[in-house]
Design a protein around this motif. Structure first.
Motif, PDB file in Angstrom:
ATOM      1  N   ASP A 162       6.354  -6.374   9.600  1.00  0.00           N
ATOM      2  CA  ASP A 162       4.951  -5.975   9.644  1.00  0.00           C
ATOM      3  C   ASP A 162       4.673  -4.735   8.799  1.00  0.00           C
ATOM      4  O   ASP A 162       3.519  -4.372   8.602  1.00  0.00           O
ATOM      5  N   TYR A 163       5.699  -4.064   8.336  1.00  0.00           N
ATOM      6  CA  TYR A 163       5.532  -2.841   7.553  1.00  0.00           C
ATOM      7  C   TYR A 163       5.606  -3.152   6.066  1.00  0.00           C
ATOM      8  O   TYR A 163       6.376  -4.015   5.634  1.00  0.00           O
ATOM      9  N   GLY A 164       4.821  -2.436   5.295  1.00  0.00           N
ATOM     10  CA  GLY A 164       4.863  -2.581   3.856  1.00  0.00           C
ATOM     11  C   GLY A 164       6.044  -1.820   3.275  1.00  0.00           C
ATOM     12  O   GLY A 164       6.658  -0.972   3.941  1.00  0.00           O
ATOM     13  N   TYR A 165       6.324  -2.089   2.010  1.00  0.00           N
ATOM     14  CA  TYR A 165       7.473  -1.479   1.343  1.00  0.00           C
ATOM     15  C   TYR A 165       7.363   0.045   1.306  1.00  0.00           C
ATOM     16  O   TYR A 165       8.353   0.752   1.449  1.00  0.00           O
ATOM     17  N   LYS A 166       6.158   0.567   1.144  1.00  0.00           N
ATOM     18  CA  LYS A 166       5.976   2.014   1.020  1.00  0.00           C
ATOM     19  C   LYS A 166       5.638   2.697   2.341  1.00  0.00           C
ATOM     20  O   LYS A 166       5.445   3.909   2.373  1.00  0.00           O
ATOM     21  N   ASN A 167       5.538   1.971   3.426  1.00  0.00           N
ATOM     22  CA  ASN A 167       5.263   2.590   4.726  1.00  0.00           C
ATOM     23  C   ASN A 167       6.436   3.465   5.142  1.00  0.00           C
ATOM     24  O   ASN A 167       7.599   3.084   4.967  1.00  0.00           O
ATOM     25  N   LYS A 168       6.108   4.613   5.702  1.00  0.00           N
ATOM     26  CA  LYS A 168       7.149   5.507   6.220  1.00  0.00           C
ATOM     27  C   LYS A 168       6.870   5.768   7.695  1.00  0.00           C
ATOM     28  O   LYS A 168       5.715   5.911   8.105  1.00  0.00           O
ATOM     29  N   PHE A 169       7.922   5.799   8.473  1.00  0.00           N
ATOM     30  CA  PHE A 169       7.785   6.148   9.877  1.00  0.00           C
ATOM     31  C   PHE A 169       9.129   6.663  10.372  1.00  0.00           C
ATOM     32  O   PHE A 169      10.172   6.403   9.791  1.00  0.00           O
ATOM     33  N   ARG A 170       9.086   7.428  11.439  1.00  0.00           N
ATOM     34  CA  ARG A 170      10.308   7.945  12.050  1.00  0.00           C
ATOM     35  C   ARG A 170      10.459   7.329  13.429  1.00  0.00           C
ATOM     36  O   ARG A 170       9.543   7.373  14.241  1.00  0.00           O
ATOM     37  N   HIS A 171      11.608   6.732  13.616  1.00  0.00           N
ATOM     38  CA  HIS A 171      11.894   6.120  14.908  1.00  0.00           C
ATOM     39  C   HIS A 171      13.415   6.014  15.033  1.00  0.00           C
ATOM     40  O   HIS A 171      14.070   5.487  14.129  1.00  0.00           O
ATOM     41  N   PRO A 172      13.968   6.519  16.127  1.00  0.00           N
ATOM     42  CA  PRO A 172      15.429   6.393  16.265  1.00  0.00           C
ATOM     43  C   PRO A 172      15.820   4.932  16.448  1.00  0.00           C
ATOM     44  O   PRO A 172      15.156   4.175  17.154  1.00  0.00           O
ATOM     45  N   VAL A 173      16.891   4.539  15.772  1.00  0.00           N
ATOM     46  CA  VAL A 173      17.360   3.156  15.830  1.00  0.00           C
ATOM     47  C   VAL A 173      18.829   3.165  16.228  1.00  0.00           C
ATOM     48  O   VAL A 173      19.637   3.877  15.637  1.00  0.00           O
ATOM     49  N   GLN A 174      19.161   2.412  17.261  1.00  0.00           N
ATOM     50  CA  GLN A 174      20.558   2.255  17.654  1.00  0.00           C
ATOM     51  C   GLN A 174      21.022   0.878  17.181  1.00  0.00           C
ATOM     52  O   GLN A 174      20.598  -0.145  17.705  1.00  0.00           O
TER      53      GLN A 174
END
Length: 175
Positions: free
Chosen positions: A59-71
């Motif tokens: 659902d995110y575009g190539y240039k979208n930025k976000f911070r979310h911890p991922v395990q």
């Protein structure tokens, strides 16, 4: 997706079907990756594996930025097949039990993995002979089983002299 641990840097990729007879369902999927991160693409199904669900990342575009911890789950990758997450010890155990089946061992139905292993060990011990040093050796067409006190092992395609060398090396490591 998942990250891998193990000696194999690559593994078989491609489209495959995995059938679960207990749940009476088939999973169609493709697995690809570059060590250590691997991607599992499923075709309208759930694999039932403990992998990180990343479908919503689409659902995110190539240039979208976000911070979310991922395990990211770490999985063994020692086998030759996609999604074969067995540990090195589990692969050795499966190899031994399957070798004993080729030699005539018939496990009792309804047993768990550890109980089947115990039966396979009993089968191998029963057909063995004891050397003058007290080593138990069982030679089969598919390999040799060895045991001394609490140490045992399986040498696929190995002969008795190879088994003795490995056993004595392991005994030296214990001292």
């Amino acid at each position: 997706m998942f990250a891998s641990v193990g000696k194999r840097l690559g593994f078989s990729t491609g489209i495959f079907v995995r059938v679960n007879l207990t749940e009476k369902r088939a999973a169609f999927a493709a697995v690809t990756g570059l060590y250590p991160v691997h991607w599992v693409v499923t075709l309208n199904c759930e694999l039932g594996e403990d992998v990180l669900e990343v479908t919503d990342w689409g659902d995110y575009g190539y240039k979208n930025k976000f911070r979310h911890p991922v395990q990211i789950p770490m999985r063994w990758l020692n086998g030759h097949y996609p999604l074969d997450f067995r540990s090195p010890q589990d692969l050795l155990t499966s190899n031994f039990v399957n070798s004993m089946k080729l030699e005539g061992f018939v496990p009792t139905k309804g047993l768990d993995r550890d109980q089947v292993l115990s039966e396979a060990l009993y089968f191998a011990r029963t057909l063995g002979r004891t050397t003058s040093k007290g080593y138990l050796l069982s030679r089969f067409d598919t390999g040799t089983f060895y045991e001394y006190r609490t140490i045992n092992g399986w040498i696929p395609d190995g002969n008795e002299s190879n088994a003795i060398k490995v056993l004595e090396h392991r005994l030296g490591d214990e001292n």
